[in-house]
Design a protein around this motif. Structure first.
Motif, mmCIF file in Angstrom:
data_model
loop_
_atom_site.group_PDB
_atom_site.id
_atom_site.type_symbol
_atom_site.label_atom_id
_atom_site.label_comp_id
_atom_site.label_asym_id
_atom_site.label_seq_id
_atom_site.Cartn_x
_atom_site.Cartn_y
_atom_site.Cartn_z
ATOM 1 N N GLU A 423 0.809 -1.223 0.000
ATOM 2 C CA GLU A 423 0.000 0.000 0.000
ATOM 3 C C GLU A 423 0.840 1.270 0.000
ATOM 4 N N GLU A 424 2.161 1.145 0.234
ATOM 5 C CA GLU A 424 3.033 2.311 0.245
ATOM 6 C C GLU A 424 4.033 2.306 -0.913
ATOM 7 N N GLU A 425 3.866 1.367 -1.830
ATOM 8 C CA GLU A 425 4.835 1.225 -2.907
ATOM 9 C C GLU A 425 4.913 2.479 -3.773
ATOM 10 N N TYR A 426 3.821 3.198 -3.942
ATOM 11 C CA TYR A 426 3.815 4.387 -4.790
ATOM 12 C C TYR A 426 4.734 5.482 -4.247
ATOM 13 N N LYS A 427 5.112 5.382 -2.986
ATOM 14 C CA LYS A 427 5.998 6.378 -2.387
ATOM 15 C C LYS A 427 7.476 6.091 -2.665
ATOM 16 N N PHE A 428 7.765 4.969 -3.288
ATOM 17 C CA PHE A 428 9.143 4.526 -3.463
ATOM 18 C C PHE A 428 9.428 4.242 -4.935
ATOM 19 N N LYS A 429 10.723 4.104 -5.236
ATOM 20 C CA LYS A 429 11.149 3.730 -6.580
ATOM 21 C C LYS A 429 12.424 2.900 -6.456
ATOM 22 N N LYS A 430 12.579 1.927 -7.370
ATOM 23 C CA LYS A 430 13.770 1.081 -7.358
ATOM 24 C C LYS A 430 14.947 1.821 -7.992
ATOM 25 N N VAL A 431 16.039 1.934 -7.233
ATOM 26 C CA VAL A 431 17.220 2.676 -7.667
ATOM 27 C C VAL A 431 18.398 1.696 -7.780
ATOM 28 N N ALA A 432 19.128 1.757 -8.906
ATOM 29 C CA ALA A 432 20.255 0.856 -9.143
ATOM 30 C C ALA A 432 21.431 1.235 -8.253
ATOM 31 N N PHE A 433 21.973 0.248 -7.546
ATOM 32 C CA PHE A 433 23.128 0.472 -6.680
ATOM 33 C C PHE A 433 24.419 -0.020 -7.328
ATOM 34 N N ILE A 434 24.364 -1.161 -7.994
ATOM 35 C CA ILE A 434 25.559 -1.707 -8.630
ATOM 36 C C ILE A 434 25.133 -2.606 -9.781
ATOM 37 N N GLY A 435 25.947 -2.594 -10.854
ATOM 38 C CA GLY A 435 25.653 -3.418 -12.018
ATOM 39 C C GLY A 435 25.518 -2.575 -13.271
ATOM 40 N N GLN A 436 24.732 -3.077 -14.223
ATOM 41 C CA GLN A 436 24.515 -2.379 -15.491
ATOM 42 C C GLN A 436 23.064 -1.940 -15.580
ATOM 43 N N VAL A 437 22.858 -0.711 -16.008
ATOM 44 C CA VAL A 437 21.508 -0.161 -16.051
ATOM 45 C C VAL A 437 21.433 0.864 -17.183
ATOM 46 N N PRO A 438 20.314 0.956 -17.910
ATOM 47 C CA PRO A 438 20.171 1.991 -18.947
ATOM 48 C C PRO A 438 19.945 3.366 -18.321
ATOM 49 N N VAL A 439 20.609 4.376 -18.883
ATOM 50 C CA VAL A 439 20.502 5.752 -18.391
ATOM 51 C C VAL A 439 20.144 6.664 -19.558
ATOM 52 N N LYS A 440 19.250 7.612 -19.312
ATOM 53 C CA LYS A 440 18.878 8.591 -20.335
ATOM 54 C C LYS A 440 20.009 9.616 -20.480
ATOM 55 N N VAL A 441 20.678 9.615 -21.629
ATOM 56 C CA VAL A 441 21.840 10.484 -21.835
ATOM 57 C C VAL A 441 21.593 11.381 -23.043
ATOM 58 N N LEU A 442 21.853 12.665 -22.850
ATOM 59 C CA LEU A 442 21.726 13.641 -23.931
ATOM 60 C C LEU A 442 22.972 13.620 -24.812
ATOM 61 N N GLY A 443 22.792 13.716 -26.140
ATOM 62 C CA GLY A 443 23.923 13.870 -27.055
ATOM 63 C C GLY A 443 24.693 12.586 -27.308
ATOM 64 N N GLU A 444 25.907 12.767 -27.861
ATOM 65 C CA GLU A 444 26.739 11.636 -28.246
ATOM 66 C C GLU A 444 27.480 11.070 -27.032
ATOM 67 N N VAL A 445 27.835 9.791 -27.168
ATOM 68 C CA VAL A 445 28.489 9.090 -26.070
ATOM 69 C C VAL A 445 29.584 8.201 -26.658
ATOM 70 N N GLU A 446 30.721 8.145 -25.956
ATOM 71 C CA GLU A 446 31.786 7.199 -26.281
ATOM 72 C C GLU A 446 31.930 6.202 -25.143
ATOM 73 N N LYS A 447 32.291 4.980 -25.489
ATOM 74 C CA LYS A 447 32.576 4.001 -24.440
ATOM 75 C C LYS A 447 33.641 4.549 -23.504
ATOM 76 N N GLY A 448 33.449 4.377 -22.215
ATOM 77 C CA GLY A 448 34.422 4.860 -21.249
ATOM 78 C C GLY A 448 34.149 6.258 -20.756
ATOM 79 N N ASP A 449 33.207 6.978 -21.367
ATOM 80 C CA ASP A 449 32.840 8.307 -20.868
ATOM 81 C C ASP A 449 32.205 8.190 -19.485
ATOM 82 N N TYR A 450 32.437 9.202 -18.672
ATOM 83 C CA TYR A 450 31.723 9.297 -17.413
ATOM 84 C C TYR A 450 30.314 9.807 -17.682
ATOM 85 N N ILE A 451 29.347 9.230 -16.977
ATOM 86 C CA ILE A 451 27.958 9.671 -17.093
ATOM 87 C C ILE A 451 27.642 10.518 -15.863
#
Length: 632
Positions: A423-451
């Motif tokens: 009943e309280e799940e709507y107050k929370f969100k799952k946040v990635a702590f470690i591993g691989q996860v898709p991130v919304k990134v603006l513009g061009e990206v190269e492997k090894g860039d810091y996000i």
């Protein structure tokens, strides 16, 4: 005049049920064949009213044995009639079973005896076949058409009900004892409830115990190829599994050697393959398939390859030693490669022992990150996977332009922690702590860039090359891009490694230390009495000391631990190593150096012939095995 009495059997019918009693109804009339004479009236016989008597019923099987016998005391009514239920009487010692245990398969005979003298003088009355078996007493029932049961079906006395065809049950099936199934069980339930928080949404429920569900496989050793539970979607695609966590660890070096050389091509085939640059790799023998069942088993095979290559290197250096100064001289390379061979065997032993003693299960999934549920600063704020959020004291929001840390909303975590109440799940969100996860990134990206977060509190990220990072950027790192993007979309989902960038300030600190070293050099030139304290930096060590903390080599650790003198001759060192090898074999049962062909001969008698044979064998074995693994 002597009176003769007899029964006239009027009715023998089916089973009756009175409470818990079952039986066969029996009716007869007691008749006097010598009635009193009445002048002028022809009376052939007359019924005998109110006569006490004892009846004995015996049910005889096809072999003439008394299967069941009982007696009943009764009395005729006013019309000379008796009405009894066979099965309600007093069982006699002649009975082999109770009435409800009679096996009605096959022919039965009913014998009836009567006694008018209180059960002490029975006379045979009748013996007749039971052609009609009570329907509830059938053991073998054959129905060629539809059979409808309008009441309860009971299978009693620990009897078995066998079904060779399908059984359709339209109502609740209740089993009050253990149930054993010897084939697949399929549950295809269309549940009306779909809420995951409601237990009634789940077709399979296990309740009634303090424990849940136990799964036992038919293998004593559960490898990664043995799944306890597998997960599939409606398109028949495997999306996850809980599998065994144990490598193939039955190490038998002799088996590997046999596989190698039994599958070795003949001389002509080998020459043709060597001359043909386009020839495909040799096909691995089927016996090697067991090593390819999972990554851990393959790692074991690679450990064996390293052992063979270390053996070959030792042989080469020992051969050069003999050809040069001889074993009695100083042959450092041969000594160090002998230590390397010993250490490869020890590492193989530890590898196997660890896998033998550390077993369990592994969870495999398409998800690639560990996430935790974090509370939203505003419960109504909309967040979706890939959004960048700031974290302040464990609370998240896309609107935090300045935060203690920046993280990303997870898409499909393999594990989620800190699950809130439904009943309280709507107050929370799952946040990635470690591993691989898709991130919304603006513009061009190269492997090894810091996000990094965009800085606009909009849930977006930007990619920054490591050379373009500023000191204040490092505390804002979300992760490192593991893919590139050069399209023209407004933003892209970039696979990003999060939770692993713990040494990102090394470059900045190294540059600062270099500048401080240069400043101290300048101070020494202006003030010779100044004592500098230099920092060790990348590629430059003004203090001429090591740049990083290092341990002793494994060879040095072995020599120190076992008290091996570094000034021993080559032959003496080989003798010490041979002692270590035999000692290692006695300490464990996972790997034995004696399984390595020719090794003992080389260590105890390093002649040119022995060394040449040893070197050729392991050079060929290492190359052959690596080629086979590459071709597999």
């Amino acid at each position: 005049m002597k009176n003769l009495y007899f029964f006239i059997l009027l009715c023998l019918t089916s089973v009756v049920a009175i409470g818990q009693t079952e039986g066969i109804t029996y009716q007869a009339v007691l008749v006097d064949n010598n009635p009193d004479e009445i002048p002028g009236v022809d009376v052939p016989s007359s019924n005998i009213p109110d006569q006490p008597l004892t009846i004995r019923f015996s049910i005889i099987d096809a072999f003439g044995f008394t299967e069941y016998q009982e007696t009943q005391e009764t009395q005729t009514d006013a019309y000379g009639t008796i009405n009894l239920v066979i099965g309600e009487g007093q069982r006699t010692q002649e009975s082999s079973v109770n009435f409800n245990q009679i096996n009605w398969d096959g022919p039965k005979t009913l014998n009836v005896d009567i006694d008018l003298e209180a059960g002490t003088n029975f006379s045979a009355f009748s013996s007749q076949s039971l052609n009609y078996v009570p329907y509830v007493r059938h053991r073998n029932l054959v129905a060629d058409g539809i059979t409808n049961l309008n009441s309860t079906l009971n299978v009693n006395n620990q009897s078995t009900a066998n079904f060779d065809g399908d059984v359709n049950i339209d109502q609740v099936l209740t089993v009050e004892d253990e149930a054993n199934f010897f084939d697949r069980v399929t549950i295809d339930a269309a549940m009306t409830e779909t809420d995951q928080a409601n237990i009634d949404a789940y077709p399979l429920q296990v309740t009634g115990s303090n424990q849940g569900m136990a799964i036992q496989l038919n293998t004593p050793t559960a490898f990664r190829s043995n799944n306890f539970i597998s997960f599939w979607n409606s398109d028949d695609e495997a999306i996850g599994r809980i599998e065994g966590f144990r490598a193939f660890t039955t190490v038998d070096n002799g088996d590997v050697i046999d596989i190698l050389f039994l599958s070795e091509p003949d001389e002509d085939e080998a020459k043709d393959r060597e001359d043909d640059d386009n020839a495909p790799p040799a096909e691995a023998p089927a016996e090697l398939d067991i090593y390819a069942t999972d990554t851990y088993s393959m790692d074991l095979l690679l450990e064996i390859i390293d052992l063979y290559e270390a053996s070959a290197a030792f042989g080469v250096n020992l051969g050069a030693c003999i050809a040069g100064v001889g074993v009695a001289g100083d042959c450092d390379d041969a000594v160090w490669t002998a230590f390397a061979l010993y250490l490869r065997g020890v590492q193989l032993t530890y590898f196997v022992r660890y896998n033998e003693t550390n077993t369990g299960v592994a969870f495999e999934s398409g998800g690639a990150d560990y996430a935790e549920w974090l509370q939203k600063n505003n419960p109504n704020e909309i967040m979706s996977f890939g959004d960048v959020v700031g974290v302040k004291s464990g609370v998240i929001s896309k609107n935090f332009a300045d935060a203690e840390k920046f993280m990303v909303i997870s898409k499909n975590p393999i594990v989620s922690g800190a699950m809130p109440k439904a009943e309280e799940e709507y107050k929370f969100k799952k946040v990635a702590f470690i591993g691989q996860v898709p991130v919304k990134v603006l513009g061009e990206v190269e492997k090894g860039d810091y996000i990094l977060p965009s800085g606009n509190a909009d849930g977006m990220a930007i990619a920054v090359h490591p050379d373009a990072m500023r000191v204040n950027d490092y505390k804002r790192i979300i992760g490192v891009a593991w893919e590139s993007y050069h399209g023209d979309e407004l933003f892209s989902y970039i696979n990003t490694a999060v939770g692993i960038n713990s040494n990102d300030l090394v470059q900045e600190i190294s540059q600062m230390q270099m500048v401080m070293n240069q400043m101290q050099e300048a101070m020494v030139q202006t003030n010779p009495s100044y004592v500098p304290h230099y920092f060790d930096v990348e590629n430059v060590s003004l203090s001429n000391t090591v740049q990083t903390t290092r341990s002793k080599t494994m060879q040095q650790v072995v020599m120190q631990q076992y008290g091996i003198d570094g000034n021993l001759t080559t032959q003496e060192t080989f003798s010490e190593i041979n002692t270590l090898i035999h000692s290692e074999a006695m300490k464990n049962s996972f790997f034995d150096f004696s399984e390595l062909p020719y090794l003992d001969e080389v260590l105890t008698n390093p002649t040119e012939e022995n060394v040449a044979q040893y070197t050729a064998f392991y050079t060929n074995a290492a190359k052959r095995l690596r080629d086979l693994v590459g071709g597999n």
